[in-house]
Motif scaffolding. Structure first.
Motif, PDB file in Angstrom:
ATOM      1  N   UNK A 264       0.851  -1.187   0.000  1.00  0.00           N
ATOM      2  CA  UNK A 264       0.000   0.000   0.000  1.00  0.00           C
ATOM      3  C   UNK A 264       0.891   1.243   0.000  1.00  0.00           C
ATOM      4  N   UNK A 265       0.436   2.290  -0.647  1.00  0.00           N
ATOM      5  CA  UNK A 265       1.151   3.568  -0.684  1.00  0.00           C
ATOM      6  C   UNK A 265       0.176   4.644  -0.243  1.00  0.00           C
ATOM      7  N   UNK A 266       0.556   5.438   0.731  1.00  0.00           N
ATOM      8  CA  UNK A 266      -0.360   6.441   1.268  1.00  0.00           C
ATOM      9  C   UNK A 266       0.367   7.752   1.551  1.00  0.00           C
ATOM     10  N   UNK A 267      -0.409   8.805   1.670  1.00  0.00           N
ATOM     11  CA  UNK A 267       0.094  10.094   2.163  1.00  0.00           C
ATOM     12  C   UNK A 267      -0.981  10.682   3.060  1.00  0.00           C
ATOM     13  N   UNK A 268      -0.562  11.362   4.102  1.00  0.00           N
ATOM     14  CA  UNK A 268      -1.526  11.950   5.037  1.00  0.00           C
ATOM     15  C   UNK A 268      -2.420  12.970   4.325  1.00  0.00           C
TER      16      UNK A 268
END
Length: 364
Positions: A264-268
């Motif tokens: 998974x790849x996320x950013x706030x």
């Protein structure tokens, strides 16, 4: 990021649905306890009341994961708010075909009791929703632009393919919206406080998404739950490498160029940007709070008190009570899920309806 997560054959959400949950790469609030969905149901029922108990009340869940939250919300409404349940239309907007199939299987038994549809946002007519559009840990997975400061200029970070793998390339921004984004959020990246090489993210997709959602609502609410910050905290000069994170087997790192399609790849989330975009679209911000406070106001504390008063008769009952209590504490833990942001916006409400405080936003 778009391809790594959402490619129909090789994207993380298309091919790795089994990697979400306790034995996967990450878990969400609905994986911990049914209480999360049941407490949300209480908030939705109050929204229905404020809107005048419409005969057609639509809940639109965007990014429904494995369908766990939908099942818990439906159960909570049926058991505790049957009048609202009787008026309910439940719409799921899901991009990943594998997750959609899992949702349909999990919610199969509910389809005889309530109208459930799977639609894209484009398939929902403009100004057609009276109800609430909600999401839980959705916007953090929208693809972001990476930007950096080079010689006091805003530059964008692009990705190229080389024989030995991926490489980053720094060049001019792809759109003037990137510079506008910081101006609209009151962030001066060119002040001396920001070091050369400062790197962060801009989620333009979130702004476009909110505009589209707003257009679909006639009267009602948008409830957004996710991890993130206000703009001043997000773009603090000391957060010089941004918030981009990858999750793989319950560990996290900041390299999106490995395990491609397998992590998974996320950013706030920048909640200030969502509030500002909402203002520009005609939404009214009703409140922004932490998940822990939101759930406590909806009755999580009462559930914890009830657990402490259980007169367990055997070891299994005691064990179950301990596990459930631990799950509820995790939902409000200020060092974890409890620190998630909860943003509620409205559209088309009267002044009187807007001024009526929602349960979840009341001070606990």
């Amino acid at each position: 990021m778009e391809m790594a997560l959402y490619h129909p054959h090789y994207g993380y959400y298309a091919a790795n649905r089994g990697k979400i949950g306790a034995h996967g790469d990450f878990l969400t609030s609905p994986h911990l306890a049914v209480d999360f969905g049941e407490l949300l149901a209480k908030q939705f029922a109050e929204m229905w009341q404020i809107l005048g108990q419409p005969q057609s009340f639509t809940l639109v869940e965007i990014g429904a994961g494995q369908g766990l939250l939908a099942a818990d919300v439906l159960s909570g409404l049926q058991r505790h708010h049957p009048d609202c349940f009787a008026c309910l239309d439940y719409v799921i907007v899901e991009k990943a075909a594998a997750l959609m199939a899992e949702q349909q299987q999990r919610l199969k038994s509910w389809q005889a009791k309530v109208k459930i549809e799977w639609r894209s946002l484009d398939e929902i007519p403009a100004h057609s929703i009276t109800g609430c559009v909600f999401s839980n840990e959705l916007i953090d997975a929208f693809p972001v632009h990476l930007v950096t400061l080079t010689d006091r200029k805003l530059q964008e970070i692009y990705v190229t393919a080389q024989p030995n793998g991926f490489a980053e390339v720094i060049d001019e921004p792809s759109t003037s919206r990137l510079t506008d984004y910081f101006d609209l959020n009151g962030i001066d990246l060119f002040s001396p406080n920001y070091p050369d090489g400062y790197r962060t993210e801009v989620n333009l997709a979130a702004l476009d998404w909110l505009s589209l959602v707003c257009d679909r609502i006639q009267r009602g609410y948008i409830l957004t739950i996710d991890y993130g910050y206000t703009a001043t905290r997000y773009y603090n000069p000391r957060r010089s490498q941004g918030t981009l994170q990858c999750y793989y087997q319950h560990s996290h790192h900041n390299n999106p160029y490995i395990n491609v399609g397998q992590q998974d790849i996320t950013a706030h989330v920048d909640f200030t940007a969502l509030e500002g975009q909402g203002d520009r679209c005609g939404l009214k911000t009703l409140g922004f709070t932490q998940q822990g406070l939101f759930l406590m106001a909806l009755g999580l504390s009462d559930r914890l008190t009830a657990l402490s008063q259980i007169d367990a008769k055997n070891a299994q009952d005691i064990q179950n009570a301990i596990l459930r209590r631990d799950a509820l504490h995790q939902l409000m833990n200020p060092m974890g899920l409890g620190n998630f942001g909860v943003l509620i916006q409205s559209k088309g409400l009267t002044k009187q309806e807007t001024e009526r405080p929602l349960i979840g936003l009341r001070e606990f």
